[in-house]
Enzyme design. Structure first.
Site, PDB file in Angstrom:
ATOM      1  CB  SER A  19      23.054 -67.508  -0.049  1.00  0.00           C
ATOM      2  OG  SER A  19      23.750 -67.791   0.744  1.00  0.00           O
ATOM      3  CE1 TYR A  69      20.021 -64.513   3.786  1.00  0.00           C
ATOM      4  CE2 TYR A  69      21.125 -66.469   3.064  1.00  0.00           C
ATOM      5  CZ  TYR A  69      21.628 -65.562   3.155  1.00  0.00           C
ATOM      6  OH  TYR A  69      22.589 -65.213   2.808  1.00  0.00           O
ATOM      7  CE  LYS A 102      20.576 -64.248  -0.055  1.00  0.00           C
ATOM      8  NZ  LYS A 102      21.190 -62.357  -0.443  1.00  0.00           N
TER       9      LYS A 102
END
Length: 282
Positions: free
Chosen positions: A144, A157, A161
């Protein structure tokens, strides 16, 4: 790099929806035989049926990417069914967010289990077989733009990532040192119109939070949900993935609006200063 994809085999995780489904469809459109993997059985069968109805050769395998045994079984099924695999897109992803100190152990286990361990298991299960079979192959890992920056309220998150980016960079170097004909790409999307806002639908019961107000779904609330809904179509991202496999492109950056944030982070690192506050790019 695999310039001609026709007749070859692709495996895609998280293939029942979003980027995974779009990428599987794009690979099939290139004439590839496709293995679709997802934990969501009904959606997976719907995606597989759609491709079969269009005349494509498809195998669907219900898979929990957070479990090593499940990923091993996926690799076994793919190689047993098609005899070879040439492209592996490790794409499954979920999100939970909120202030870092509010995230529960369950939040961390769920997000890291899918986003990071899913890629770790995929590399471990597939890359040795890609090397053993010989010939060109390619691995695409979905990270991401959050893996190249560190937006606020997205701690678990972001960590997952950043881990995928580091894993992909190291994997590419390791394969190059080994002289292996296996390429690597890391997909770093910005906002894409996918169902990640609803990823908690697949959260295991044992990893759900009991306490109200503990970690929240990463994209369930505005303005993140609005940014996702106004983002790129999964089909656009899928086209970029196919092109990267053909050309051997490593970093797949889908949204130019995030480049300033990446540059700012690099400048902060080299200047030895704390992270500059950043607004979420649109």
């Amino acid at each position: 790099m695999i310039e001609e994809l026709g007749g070859k085999v692709a495996v895609v995780t998280g293939a029942a929806s979003g980027i995974g489904r779009a990428t599987a469809t794009a690979f099939a459109g290139e004439g590839m035989r496709v293995v679709l993997a997802d934990v969501e059985e009904k959606a997976l069968e719907s995606a597989a049926r759609s491709l079969r109805d269009a005349g494509h050769d498809v195998l669907s395998v219900v898979t929990d990417v957070s479990k090593g045994a499940s990923m091993d079984a996926l690799a076994d099924r793919a190689f047993d069914h098609f005899g070879a695999v040439h492209v592996v897109h490790l794409n499954a992803g979920v999100g939970a967010g909120g202030p870092m100190w509010t995230l529960t152990e369950n939040d961390w286990q769920w997000v890291l289990g899918v986003n990071l361990w899913g890629v770790i298991h995929g590399v471990r299960a597939f890359v040795p077989r890609l090397l053993e079979q010989g010939g060109p192959a390619h691995v695409v890992n979905t990270a991401s733009m959050a893996g190249l920056t560190s937006p606020t309220m997205m701690g678990a998150y972001n960590v997952s990532k950043h881990g995928v980016v580091a894993l992909s960079e190291t994997l590419a170097r390791d394969l190059a040192v080994a002289g292996a004909p296996v390429g690597v790409s890391v997909l770093c999307p910005g906002w894409v119109n996918t169902g990640i806002a609803d990823s908690s639908r697949n959260r295991p019961d044992e990893l759900r939070n009991d306490a109200a107000g503990a970690g929240v779904d990463l994209a369930a609330a505005s303005p993140l949900k609005q940014l996702l809904e106004s983002g790129l179509s999964p089909d656009t991202v899928a086209s970029m993935v196919v092109d990267a496999v053909k050309t051997g492109t490593f970093y797949i950056l889908t949204n130019d609006s995030w480049r300033d944030a990446v540059q700012q982070r690099l400048d902060d690192i080299l200047a030895g200063r704390g992270p500059t506050p950043m607004a979420l790019p649109t």
